[in-house]
Scaffold this motif. Structure first.
Motif, short mmCIF file in Angstrom:
data_model
loop_
_atom_site.label_atom_id
_atom_site.label_comp_id
_atom_site.label_asym_id
_atom_site.label_seq_id
_atom_site.Cartn_x
_atom_site.Cartn_y
_atom_site.Cartn_z
N TYR A 22 0.86 -1.17 0.00
CA TYR A 22 0.00 0.00 0.00
C TYR A 22 0.89 1.22 0.00
O TYR A 22 1.62 1.48 0.97
N ALA A 23 0.86 1.99 -1.08
CA ALA A 23 1.72 3.17 -1.22
C ALA A 23 0.97 4.40 -0.73
O ALA A 23 0.06 4.89 -1.40
N ALA A 24 1.34 4.91 0.44
CA ALA A 24 0.74 6.11 1.02
C ALA A 24 1.56 7.32 0.61
O ALA A 24 2.76 7.37 0.86
N PHE A 25 0.91 8.30 -0.04
CA PHE A 25 1.62 9.50 -0.48
C PHE A 25 1.20 10.73 0.32
O PHE A 25 1.72 11.82 0.10
N GLY A 26 0.27 10.56 1.24
CA GLY A 26 -0.23 11.67 2.06
C GLY A 26 0.03 11.45 3.53
O GLY A 26 1.12 11.03 3.93
N SER A 27 -0.99 11.69 4.33
CA SER A 27 -0.80 11.63 5.78
C SER A 27 -0.52 10.23 6.29
O SER A 27 0.06 10.07 7.38
N ASN A 28 -0.89 9.19 5.53
CA ASN A 28 -0.64 7.82 5.99
C ASN A 28 0.81 7.39 5.82
O ASN A 28 1.15 6.23 6.07
N MET A 29 1.68 8.31 5.42
CA MET A 29 3.12 8.00 5.49
C MET A 29 3.55 7.87 6.94
O MET A 29 4.57 7.23 7.23
N HIS A 30 2.78 8.46 7.88
CA HIS A 30 3.07 8.34 9.30
C HIS A 30 2.63 6.98 9.82
O HIS A 30 1.49 6.57 9.63
N ARG A 31 3.51 6.29 10.52
CA ARG A 31 3.16 5.00 11.10
C ARG A 31 2.04 5.15 12.13
O ARG A 31 1.12 4.33 12.20
N SER A 32 2.08 6.22 12.93
CA SER A 32 1.07 6.40 13.97
C SER A 32 -0.30 6.64 13.36
O SER A 32 -1.31 6.16 13.89
N ARG A 33 -0.37 7.38 12.25
CA ARG A 33 -1.66 7.61 11.62
C ARG A 33 -2.17 6.34 10.95
O ARG A 33 -3.36 6.02 11.05
N LEU A 34 -1.28 5.62 10.27
CA LEU A 34 -1.72 4.38 9.64
C LEU A 34 -2.25 3.40 10.67
O LEU A 34 -3.21 2.66 10.41
N SER A 35 -1.66 3.38 11.86
CA SER A 35 -2.09 2.42 12.89
C SER A 35 -3.54 2.63 13.28
O SER A 35 -4.23 1.69 13.67
N CYS A 36 -4.05 3.87 13.16
CA CYS A 36 -5.46 4.13 13.46
C CYS A 36 -6.37 3.47 12.44
O CYS A 36 -7.49 3.08 12.76
N TYR A 37 -5.89 3.34 11.20
CA TYR A 37 -6.68 2.66 10.17
C TYR A 37 -6.58 1.14 10.33
O TYR A 37 -7.44 0.42 9.81
N LEU A 38 -5.56 0.67 11.03
CA LEU A 38 -5.40 -0.77 11.25
C LEU A 38 -6.11 -1.22 12.52
O LEU A 38 -6.86 -2.21 12.51
#
Length: 234
Positions: A22-38
């Motif tokens: 999954y190639a994140a080019f916006g705010s989901n480049m942050h691990r902490s932000r992506l973790s909220c989606y997981l």
């Protein structure tokens, strides 16, 4: 790592991949932000909590990548105000992104949350993996794109159905630019000057944000005077 425009090898009978990048080019480049989606939860700066994925495990790996195509800012972000980040895979140049190695089910659930849908249904990846693109809706992030492959796994992301020239540019807000800048530092390890030059040159930001002003966002806490967009001199 530069991602090449190459679709996964075709099989006689289509088999959905177990894992994708999954190639994140916006705010989901942050691990902490992506973790909220997981795992679920409200990301910093977000206005609502995300339900999370059926499979909450963290990504197996992460890689800094350069996608073929261009990042640009347009529309109005309901979360950050100002322009949102979009990706035009047909434009010239490259877009800095962070590739997360997740299961196909996790990618489906992350995409659903970005599309303001309820997670829980696997996306049919056949079209995007055979043609490079698939519109699952007309919304801002409802067009799936296969940007290429890394280690024989598809590199997938989602963006708008239009290209960079199909909608007027809109300058991003300071808080959003700061978030993207810190995400680039976290994922690519770029120095502040390179990050600032990259973001300030993107369509929508160019002519409204100077590289010096963007670099100042990395050096100042939220709420400082640098929060206002600074036009380029001259």
């Amino acid at each position: 790592m530069i991602v090449r425009r190459r679709l996964p090898p075709q099989q006689r009978e289509f088999t959905a991949p177990r894992q994708v990048w999954y190639a994140a080019f916006g705010s989901n480049m942050h691990r902490s932000r992506l973790s909220c989606y997981l795992t679920g939860g409200r990301p910093e700066g977000g206005r609502k909590a995300q339900p999370g994925c059926r499979d909450p495990r963290p990504p197996e790996r992460a890689l800094p990548v350069m996608l073929p195509g261009e990042l640009y800012f347009a529309m109005e972000s309901p979360v950050w105000t100002g322009g949102s980040a979009f990706y035009d895979p047909d434009a010239e140049g490259h877009t800095a992104a962070r590739a997360w190695l997740v299961t196909a089910g996790q990618f489906s659930d992350i995409a659903a949350q970005e599309m303001h849908r309820e997670p829980g249904t696997d996306l049919d990846l056949r079209e995007v993996l055979t043609s490079g693109r698939c519109e699952v809706g007309g919304g801002r992030y409802e067009t799936l794109v296969c940007a290429g492959t890394v280690e024989d796994r598809p590199v997938l992301t989602f963006t708008a159905p239009w290209g960079r020239d199909g909608v007027p540019g809109n300058p991003p807000a300071a808080v959003y630019l700061r978030h993207l800048a810190s995400g680039l530092a976290e994922s690519h390890g770029w120095p502040a000057a390179r990050i600032a030059a990259y973001l300030a040159s993107r369509r929508g930001a160019a002519g409204h944000w100077s590289a010096a002003a963007v670099e100042g966002l990395l050096e100042s806490p939220p709420g400082e005077p640098e929060d206002e967009a600074a036009p380029l001199p001259g």
